[in-house]
Design a protein around this motif. Structure first.
Motif, PDB file in Angstrom:
ATOM      1  N   ALA A  66       0.995  -1.179  -0.036  1.00  0.00           N
ATOM      2  CA  ALA A  66      -0.137  -0.099   0.051  1.00  0.00           C
ATOM      3  C   ALA A  66       0.739   1.222   0.257  1.00  0.00           C
ATOM      4  O   ALA A  66       0.287   2.158  -0.282  1.00  0.00           O
ATOM      5  N   ASP A  67       1.949   1.164   0.542  1.00  0.00           N
ATOM      6  CA  ASP A  67       2.825   2.404   0.605  1.00  0.00           C
ATOM      7  C   ASP A  67       4.412   2.082   0.404  1.00  0.00           C
ATOM      8  O   ASP A  67       5.141   1.460   1.144  1.00  0.00           O
ATOM      9  N   LYS A  68       4.746   2.051  -0.875  1.00  0.00           N
ATOM     10  CA  LYS A  68       6.071   1.986  -1.342  1.00  0.00           C
ATOM     11  C   LYS A  68       7.333   2.763  -0.637  1.00  0.00           C
ATOM     12  O   LYS A  68       8.416   2.297  -0.661  1.00  0.00           O
ATOM     13  N   SER A  69       6.728   3.938  -0.036  1.00  0.00           N
ATOM     14  CA  SER A  69       7.941   4.829   0.620  1.00  0.00           C
ATOM     15  C   SER A  69       8.503   4.120   1.652  1.00  0.00           C
ATOM     16  O   SER A  69       9.258   4.440   2.285  1.00  0.00           O
ATOM     17  N   LEU A  70       7.899   2.740   2.311  1.00  0.00           N
ATOM     18  CA  LEU A  70       8.294   2.216   3.464  1.00  0.00           C
ATOM     19  C   LEU A  70       9.559   1.647   2.929  1.00  0.00           C
ATOM     20  O   LEU A  70      10.331   1.454   3.970  1.00  0.00           O
ATOM     21  N   ALA A  71       9.706   1.161   1.783  1.00  0.00           N
ATOM     22  CA  ALA A  71      11.322   0.943   1.389  1.00  0.00           C
ATOM     23  C   ALA A  71      12.528   1.819   1.576  1.00  0.00           C
ATOM     24  O   ALA A  71      12.101   3.014   1.499  1.00  0.00           O
ATOM     25  N   GLY A  72      13.484   0.901   2.239  1.00  0.00           N
ATOM     26  CA  GLY A  72      14.710   2.256   2.767  1.00  0.00           C
ATOM     27  C   GLY A  72      14.465   2.437   4.237  1.00  0.00           C
ATOM     28  O   GLY A  72      15.465   3.013   4.758  1.00  0.00           O
ATOM     29  N   LYS A  73      13.285   2.045   4.688  1.00  0.00           N
ATOM     30  CA  LYS A  73      13.142   2.405   6.182  1.00  0.00           C
ATOM     31  C   LYS A  73      13.600   1.272   7.115  1.00  0.00           C
ATOM     32  O   LYS A  73      13.642   0.133   6.709  1.00  0.00           O
ATOM     33  N   ALA A  74      14.080   1.583   8.459  1.00  0.00           N
ATOM     34  CA  ALA A  74      14.505   0.604   9.445  1.00  0.00           C
ATOM     35  C   ALA A  74      13.263  -0.104   9.899  1.00  0.00           C
ATOM     36  O   ALA A  74      12.249   0.587  10.193  1.00  0.00           O
ATOM     37  N   MET A  75      13.580  -1.523  10.075  1.00  0.00           N
ATOM     38  CA  MET A  75      12.417  -2.215  10.573  1.00  0.00           C
ATOM     39  C   MET A  75      12.950  -3.212  11.640  1.00  0.00           C
ATOM     40  O   MET A  75      13.999  -3.673  11.695  1.00  0.00           O
ATOM     41  N   GLU A  76      12.200  -3.529  12.527  1.00  0.00           N
ATOM     42  CA  GLU A  76      12.485  -4.567  13.772  1.00  0.00           C
ATOM     43  C   GLU A  76      11.383  -5.382  13.993  1.00  0.00           C
ATOM     44  O   GLU A  76      10.027  -4.861  14.037  1.00  0.00           O
ATOM     45  N   LEU A  77      11.299  -6.836  13.780  1.00  0.00           N
ATOM     46  CA  LEU A  77      10.278  -7.758  14.106  1.00  0.00           C
ATOM     47  C   LEU A  77      10.818  -8.899  14.909  1.00  0.00           C
ATOM     48  O   LEU A  77      12.063  -9.283  14.876  1.00  0.00           O
ATOM     49  N   THR A  78       9.954  -9.367  15.548  1.00  0.00           N
ATOM     50  CA  THR A  78      10.202 -10.703  16.430  1.00  0.00           C
ATOM     51  C   THR A  78       9.293 -11.806  15.520  1.00  0.00           C
ATOM     52  O   THR A  78       8.104 -11.722  15.094  1.00  0.00           O
ATOM     53  N   ALA A  79      10.152 -12.791  15.023  1.00  0.00           N
ATOM     54  CA  ALA A  79       9.770 -13.720  14.219  1.00  0.00           C
ATOM     55  C   ALA A  79       9.993 -15.222  14.459  1.00  0.00           C
ATOM     56  O   ALA A  79      10.893 -15.355  15.599  1.00  0.00           O
ATOM     57  N   VAL A  80       9.808 -16.233  13.757  1.00  0.00           N
ATOM     58  CA  VAL A  80      10.398 -17.557  13.636  1.00  0.00           C
ATOM     59  C   VAL A  80      11.192 -17.951  12.819  1.00  0.00           C
ATOM     60  O   VAL A  80      10.803 -17.484  11.494  1.00  0.00           O
ATOM     61  N   VAL A  81      12.189 -18.508  12.920  1.00  0.00           N
ATOM     62  CA  VAL A  81      12.916 -18.777  11.905  1.00  0.00           C
ATOM     63  C   VAL A  81      12.457 -20.016  10.896  1.00  0.00           C
ATOM     64  O   VAL A  81      12.059 -21.156  11.384  1.00  0.00           O
ATOM     65  N   SER A  82      12.301 -19.608   9.576  1.00  0.00           N
ATOM     66  CA  SER A  82      11.646 -21.127   8.714  1.00  0.00           C
ATOM     67  C   SER A  82      12.675 -21.578   7.703  1.00  0.00           C
ATOM     68  O   SER A  82      12.481 -22.775   7.453  1.00  0.00           O
ATOM     69  N   GLN A  83      13.832 -20.870   7.628  1.00  0.00           N
ATOM     70  CA  GLN A  83      15.012 -21.520   6.803  1.00  0.00           C
ATOM     71  C   GLN A  83      16.162 -20.649   6.959  1.00  0.00           C
ATOM     72  O   GLN A  83      16.308 -19.577   6.965  1.00  0.00           O
ATOM     73  N   VAL A  84      17.325 -21.480   6.962  1.00  0.00           N
ATOM     74  CA  VAL A  84      18.740 -20.770   7.061  1.00  0.00           C
ATOM     75  C   VAL A  84      19.279 -21.171   5.571  1.00  0.00           C
ATOM     76  O   VAL A  84      19.330 -22.554   5.357  1.00  0.00           O
ATOM     77  N   GLY A  85      19.685 -20.351   5.117  1.00  0.00           N
ATOM     78  CA  GLY A  85      20.403 -20.597   3.644  1.00  0.00           C
ATOM     79  C   GLY A  85      21.702 -19.945   3.482  1.00  0.00           C
ATOM     80  O   GLY A  85      22.275 -18.787   4.141  1.00  0.00           O
ATOM     81  N   THR A  86      22.594 -20.763   2.638  1.00  0.00           N
ATOM     82  CA  THR A  86      24.141 -20.320   2.384  1.00  0.00           C
ATOM     83  C   THR A  86      24.021 -20.426   0.856  1.00  0.00           C
ATOM     84  O   THR A  86      23.960 -21.501   0.441  1.00  0.00           O
ATOM     85  N   PHE A  87      24.660 -19.263   0.425  1.00  0.00           N
ATOM     86  CA  PHE A  87      24.766 -19.301  -1.183  1.00  0.00           C
ATOM     87  C   PHE A  87      26.181 -18.837  -1.508  1.00  0.00           C
ATOM     88  O   PHE A  87      26.692 -17.826  -0.858  1.00  0.00           O
ATOM     89  N   THR A  88      26.695 -19.676  -2.647  1.00  0.00           N
ATOM     90  CA  THR A  88      28.145 -19.039  -3.252  1.00  0.00           C
ATOM     91  C   THR A  88      27.974 -18.859  -4.477  1.00  0.00           C
ATOM     92  O   THR A  88      27.493 -19.758  -5.244  1.00  0.00           O
ATOM     93  N   SER A  89      28.392 -17.581  -5.012  1.00  0.00           N
ATOM     94  CA  SER A  89      28.254 -17.265  -6.430  1.00  0.00           C
ATOM     95  C   SER A  89      29.841 -16.487  -6.530  1.00  0.00           C
ATOM     96  O   SER A  89      30.029 -15.599  -6.106  1.00  0.00           O
ATOM     97  N   ASN A  90      30.263 -17.048  -7.684  1.00  0.00           N
ATOM     98  CA  ASN A  90      31.782 -16.437  -8.129  1.00  0.00           C
ATOM     99  C   ASN A  90      32.678 -16.133  -7.120  1.00  0.00           C
ATOM    100  O   ASN A  90      33.442 -15.342  -6.790  1.00  0.00           O
ATOM    101  N   GLY A  91      32.721 -17.445  -6.226  1.00  0.00           N
ATOM    102  CA  GLY A  91      33.796 -17.448  -5.111  1.00  0.00           C
ATOM    103  C   GLY A  91      33.359 -16.850  -3.885  1.00  0.00           C
ATOM    104  O   GLY A  91      34.002 -16.643  -2.791  1.00  0.00           O
ATOM    105  N   LYS A  92      31.926 -15.846  -3.953  1.00  0.00           N
ATOM    106  CA  LYS A  92      31.606 -15.115  -2.883  1.00  0.00           C
ATOM    107  C   LYS A  92      30.554 -15.771  -2.197  1.00  0.00           C
ATOM    108  O   LYS A  92      29.510 -16.179  -2.728  1.00  0.00           O
ATOM    109  N   THR A  93      30.508 -15.972  -0.844  1.00  0.00           N
ATOM    110  CA  THR A  93      29.389 -16.713  -0.108  1.00  0.00           C
ATOM    111  C   THR A  93      28.681 -15.511   0.758  1.00  0.00           C
ATOM    112  O   THR A  93      29.135 -14.821   1.445  1.00  0.00           O
TER     113      THR A  93
END
Length: 367
Positions: free
Chosen positions: A279-306
């Motif tokens: 509803a409000d794209k101006s929220l992008a770029g603002k600081a946010m804080e949430l309490t939540a639950v982990v659903s997935q932990v991921g690690t990605f490597t591309s061009n030697g960078k992890t």
């Protein structure tokens, strides 16, 4: 449905583009040059009349309205279309547009949009769609499609092999394609065979060969069969609009988030943040804080960078329909960060394909 763009009356040098007249009435023009005489014997009788009526279908983004859109699906965006003669009214979920319409070849229809804004102003966008006729009714899709008369056939194709291929009853095969707006022909290789109990016509050789299966007298590719499911003829324009609205809403994160209980204006849960960002794209770029639950932990490597990312969902969420990435960059999460752990995430909000993400982001075990 594919789209080509032409500037003024000069064609852009892309397959499928052609010279155009000026676009009277906002609908764009018709092809100025004549189609090859070879097409005439294959043009389906009353094909344009069979298109008349209302459709819920897909179309690549209308340039004048969607030029600022950040993404679109490969199949195109849902649209409602009403064809009347040489004009079509297209509704994209927001606005109606008048486009020109004509059957451009034996198995391809063309919607012509006059471009009235931006650097392409004064040109046209061509939205092309393949079709076949089965039992007197049109089936619409994309990819490659056509029809046969015994061992003779005509096939319209998209992509690297775009153009119109005609195979006569003596086995002579010719492919017609556009070059700088003019039709050109060259010999092609066409071979009939059998596969999975069906007649199969192979056009060309190697990686860019086109394959179409016989479905009665119709010839369809696997892509066409899949795309055909995305188009439906409706009783009227209102029904087409209702179906398109339903399809758009099903894919709209903001609409779905509100249905799931998200509250616009709140940012303390993932589902509410999703609804609020929509509803409000101006929220992008603002600081946010949430309490939540982990659903997935991921690690990605591309061009030697992890890089590391943790996806989180709301505390009471029963699935991951509304989860959100916390992008950690090169900083790995602490060993205790595992699935189903209650955490606090802090970061800068960004939009990723219509949904929220935090980047950069930090994550810690919730107290």
């Amino acid at each position: 449905m594919k789209t080509w763009i032409a500037l003024g009356i000069a064609a852009l040098s892309l397959a499928g583009c052609s010279k155009k007249e000026g676009g009277g009435g906002g609908g764009g023009g018709r092809d100025m040059e004549k189609t090859p005489e070879a097409f005439a014997a294959w043009m389906p009788k009353d094909a344009a009349k069979l298109w008349d009526g209302a459709w819920a279908t897909r179309m690549t983004s209308l340039m004048n309205v969607k030029k600022k859109k950040s993404h679109t699906s490969m199949a195109g965006d849902p649209v409602a279309v009403e064809v009347k003669g040489d004009k079509a009214t297209v509704w994209d979920g927001e606005s109606e547009h008048t486009l020109g319409f004509h059957v451009a070849s034996p198995c391809e229809a063309r919607f012509t949009e006059a471009l009235t804004e931006g650097s392409m102003k004064g040109g046209f966008a061509y939205h092309d769609q393949m079709f076949v006729i089965r039992n007197g009714a049109i089936a619409v899709g994309s990819g490659s499609a056509g029809f046969r008369r015994g061992k003779a056939a005509v096939v319209c194709a998209e992509g690297m092999s775009s153009g119109v291929t005609i195979l006569d009853d003596k086995g002579a095969c010719t492919r017609w394609s556009k070059k700088f707006g003019d039709w050109e022909s060259k010999p092609e290789t066409c071979v009939w065979s059998q596969k999975d109990g069906k007649d199969l016509l192979t056009i060309g050789t190697g990686d860019w060969a086109t394959f179409v299966y016989a479905d009665g007298d119709a010839l369809v590719s696997e892509q066409f069969v899949d795309a055909e499911k995305l188009t439906k003829r409706t009783k009227d324009f209102a029904e087409a609009k209702a179906l398109v609205r339903e399809t758009i809403d099903e894919k709209d994160p903001g609409v779905q988030a509100k249905k799931a209980g998200g509250v616009v204006g709140k940012t303390d849960t993932v589902v509410s943040l999703t609804a609020s960002l929509a509803a409000d794209k101006s929220l992008a770029g603002k600081a946010m804080e949430l309490t939540a639950v982990v659903s997935q932990v991921g690690t990605f490597t591309s061009n030697g960078k992890t890089s590391h990312s943790v996806r989180v969902k709301d505390l009471d969420a029963k699935d991951t329909k509304f989860d959100m990435p916390c992008e950690l960059g090169e900083t790995a999460p602490a060993p205790e960060i595992k699935n189903d752990l209650k955490v606090v995430v802090k970061g800068t909000l960004k939009e990723s394909f219509g949904t929220p993400a935090l980047e950069p982001c930090t994550i810690a075990v919730a107290p």
